[in-house]
Design a protein around this motif. Structure first.
Motif, PDB file in Angstrom:
ATOM      1  N   VAL A   1       0.941  -1.306  -0.058  1.00  0.00           N
ATOM      2  CA  VAL A   1      -0.041  -0.093   0.029  1.00  0.00           C
ATOM      3  C   VAL A   1       0.896   1.193   0.021  1.00  0.00           C
ATOM      4  N   THR A   2       1.955   1.371   0.926  1.00  0.00           N
ATOM      5  CA  THR A   2       2.805   2.513   0.970  1.00  0.00           C
ATOM      6  C   THR A   2       3.995   2.380  -0.100  1.00  0.00           C
ATOM      7  N   ASP A   3       4.293   1.147  -0.290  1.00  0.00           N
ATOM      8  CA  ASP A   3       5.637   0.978  -1.175  1.00  0.00           C
ATOM      9  C   ASP A   3       6.618   1.559  -0.560  1.00  0.00           C
ATOM     10  N   THR A   4       6.882   1.236   0.561  1.00  0.00           N
ATOM     11  CA  THR A   4       7.869   2.103   1.373  1.00  0.00           C
ATOM     12  C   THR A   4       9.173   0.890   1.739  1.00  0.00           C
ATOM     13  N   THR A   5       8.667  -0.162   2.148  1.00  0.00           N
ATOM     14  CA  THR A   5       9.463  -1.233   2.378  1.00  0.00           C
ATOM     15  C   THR A   5       9.061  -2.742   2.257  1.00  0.00           C
ATOM     16  N   GLU A   6       9.879  -3.676   2.005  1.00  0.00           N
ATOM     17  CA  GLU A   6       9.255  -5.188   2.148  1.00  0.00           C
ATOM     18  C   GLU A   6       9.844  -5.771   3.244  1.00  0.00           C
ATOM     19  N   LEU A   7      10.758  -5.239   3.944  1.00  0.00           N
ATOM     20  CA  LEU A   7      11.438  -5.711   5.313  1.00  0.00           C
ATOM     21  C   LEU A   7      10.217  -6.414   6.142  1.00  0.00           C
ATOM     22  N   GLY A   8       9.254  -5.902   6.408  1.00  0.00           N
ATOM     23  CA  GLY A   8       8.085  -6.444   7.063  1.00  0.00           C
ATOM     24  C   GLY A   8       7.586  -7.633   6.808  1.00  0.00           C
ATOM     25  N   VAL A   9       7.166  -7.708   5.370  1.00  0.00           N
ATOM     26  CA  VAL A   9       7.110  -9.177   4.827  1.00  0.00           C
ATOM     27  C   VAL A   9       8.069  -9.855   4.915  1.00  0.00           C
ATOM     28  N   ARG A  10       9.332  -9.699   4.629  1.00  0.00           N
ATOM     29  CA  ARG A  10      10.349 -10.733   4.708  1.00  0.00           C
ATOM     30  C   ARG A  10      10.646 -11.226   6.153  1.00  0.00           C
ATOM     31  N   VAL A  11      10.747 -10.246   7.081  1.00  0.00           N
ATOM     32  CA  VAL A  11      10.908 -10.691   8.483  1.00  0.00           C
ATOM     33  C   VAL A  11       9.594 -11.098   9.090  1.00  0.00           C
ATOM     34  N   GLY A  12       8.452 -10.460   9.068  1.00  0.00           N
ATOM     35  CA  GLY A  12       7.300 -10.924   9.443  1.00  0.00           C
ATOM     36  C   GLY A  12       6.842 -12.133   8.978  1.00  0.00           C
ATOM     37  N   GLY A  13       7.043 -12.397   7.896  1.00  0.00           N
ATOM     38  CA  GLY A  13       6.596 -13.693   7.158  1.00  0.00           C
ATOM     39  C   GLY A  13       7.455 -14.866   7.661  1.00  0.00           C
ATOM     40  N   MET A  14       8.863 -14.691   7.667  1.00  0.00           N
ATOM     41  CA  MET A  14       9.509 -15.721   8.369  1.00  0.00           C
ATOM     42  C   MET A  14       9.032 -16.145   9.835  1.00  0.00           C
ATOM     43  N   VAL A  15       9.058 -14.990  10.479  1.00  0.00           N
ATOM     44  CA  VAL A  15       8.550 -15.233  11.784  1.00  0.00           C
ATOM     45  C   VAL A  15       7.424 -15.893  11.991  1.00  0.00           C
ATOM     46  N   HIS A  16       6.253 -15.190  11.287  1.00  0.00           N
ATOM     47  CA  HIS A  16       4.877 -16.174  11.259  1.00  0.00           C
ATOM     48  C   HIS A  16       4.923 -17.107  10.827  1.00  0.00           C
ATOM     49  N   GLY A  17       5.946 -17.647   9.629  1.00  0.00           N
ATOM     50  CA  GLY A  17       5.966 -18.983   9.375  1.00  0.00           C
ATOM     51  C   GLY A  17       6.166 -20.042  10.479  1.00  0.00           C
ATOM     52  N   ALA A  18       7.373 -19.949  11.213  1.00  0.00           N
ATOM     53  CA  ALA A  18       7.986 -20.463  12.260  1.00  0.00           C
ATOM     54  C   ALA A  18       6.968 -20.617  13.447  1.00  0.00           C
ATOM     55  N   VAL A  19       6.128 -19.700  13.712  1.00  0.00           N
ATOM     56  CA  VAL A  19       5.172 -19.388  14.652  1.00  0.00           C
ATOM     57  C   VAL A  19       3.996 -20.273  14.258  1.00  0.00           C
ATOM     58  N   PHE A  20       3.652 -20.200  13.053  1.00  0.00           N
ATOM     59  CA  PHE A  20       2.579 -20.922  12.549  1.00  0.00           C
ATOM     60  C   PHE A  20       2.816 -22.683  12.633  1.00  0.00           C
ATOM     61  N   ILE A  21       4.168 -23.163  12.273  1.00  0.00           N
ATOM     62  CA  ILE A  21       4.380 -24.458  12.488  1.00  0.00           C
ATOM     63  C   ILE A  21       4.490 -24.652  13.691  1.00  0.00           C
ATOM     64  N   ALA A  22       4.941 -24.197  14.908  1.00  0.00           N
ATOM     65  CA  ALA A  22       4.975 -24.209  16.325  1.00  0.00           C
ATOM     66  C   ALA A  22       3.583 -24.280  16.745  1.00  0.00           C
ATOM     67  N   TYR A  23       2.518 -23.594  16.150  1.00  0.00           N
ATOM     68  CA  TYR A  23       0.996 -23.595  16.533  1.00  0.00           C
ATOM     69  C   TYR A  23       0.487 -24.983  16.114  1.00  0.00           C
ATOM     70  N   CYS A  24       0.801 -25.398  14.981  1.00  0.00           N
ATOM     71  CA  CYS A  24       0.193 -26.540  14.333  1.00  0.00           C
ATOM     72  C   CYS A  24       0.876 -27.571  15.334  1.00  0.00           C
ATOM     73  N   LEU A  25       1.960 -27.845  15.515  1.00  0.00           N
ATOM     74  CA  LEU A  25       2.553 -28.860  16.233  1.00  0.00           C
ATOM     75  C   LEU A  25       1.956 -29.064  17.777  1.00  0.00           C
ATOM     76  N   THR A  26       1.853 -27.987  18.134  1.00  0.00           N
ATOM     77  CA  THR A  26       1.369 -27.676  19.619  1.00  0.00           C
ATOM     78  C   THR A  26      -0.097 -28.080  19.549  1.00  0.00           C
ATOM     79  N   THR A  27      -1.010 -27.805  18.611  1.00  0.00           N
ATOM     80  CA  THR A  27      -2.239 -28.181  18.331  1.00  0.00           C
ATOM     81  C   THR A  27      -2.237 -29.702  18.695  1.00  0.00           C
ATOM     82  N   VAL A  28      -1.455 -30.391  17.614  1.00  0.00           N
ATOM     83  CA  VAL A  28      -1.389 -31.706  17.663  1.00  0.00           C
ATOM     84  C   VAL A  28      -0.923 -32.523  18.770  1.00  0.00           C
ATOM     85  N   LEU A  29      -0.023 -31.857  19.625  1.00  0.00           N
ATOM     86  CA  LEU A  29       0.214 -32.503  20.853  1.00  0.00           C
ATOM     87  C   LEU A  29      -0.759 -32.410  21.762  1.00  0.00           C
TER      88      LEU A  29
END
Length: 148
Positions: free
Chosen positions: A30-58
């Protein structure tokens, strides 16, 4: 840490990382200012998403959730912020105990034996969980983004 506290913590972390990723997407698209939030936020969210799924199964194995409830718990991680209402639903319905059933009960079957080991040996359980998240995250990185 009780199943309730663990599940609440990971569900909240998953929702927070969704917010970080959405803010990053806003800044990029939207603001076309930076993609750092997607790179870092996406990686952190991906790791926590996986942790949530594993926790759900446990938690599901320990607390004997039905298959439908497991699917609902896993699916709640897909739309933003739904893990928190699902965690509250699970607590109200008695799906999250104040203690781990398999900490004392005899496990039945391979999945319960694995869950019991993770629960009864917390240090090794955490190390195994971190390693599982790392391996699944690496697999996701190698597989790359979905092609549309």
């Amino acid at each position: 840490m009780s199943p309730t506290r663990l599940y609440r913590t990971v569900a909240t972390a998953e929702a927070i990382t969704w917010a970080v990723l959405l803010i990053g997407m806003f800044l990029k698209y939207v603001t076309d200012t930076t993609e750092l939030g997607v790179r870092v936020g996406g990686m952190v969210h991906g790791a926590v998403f996986i942790a949530y799924c594993l926790t759900t199964v446990l938690v599901a194995i320990d607390q004997r959730w039905s298959a439908g409830k497991v699917v609902a718990g896993l699916a709640s991680a897909v739309p933003p912020f739904v893990t928190i209402p699902f965690e509250r639903y699970a607590e109200r319905r008695g799906m999250l105990g104040s203690s781990w059933r398999l900490a004392q009960a005899a496990p039945a079957g391979v999945l319960e034996k694995l869950a019991a080991w993770l629960i009864r040996k917390p240090a090794q359980g955490v190390a195994t969980g971190v390693a599982a998240v790392a391996v699944l995250f690496a697999v996701a990185l190698v597989a790359g983004p979905p092609v549309g």
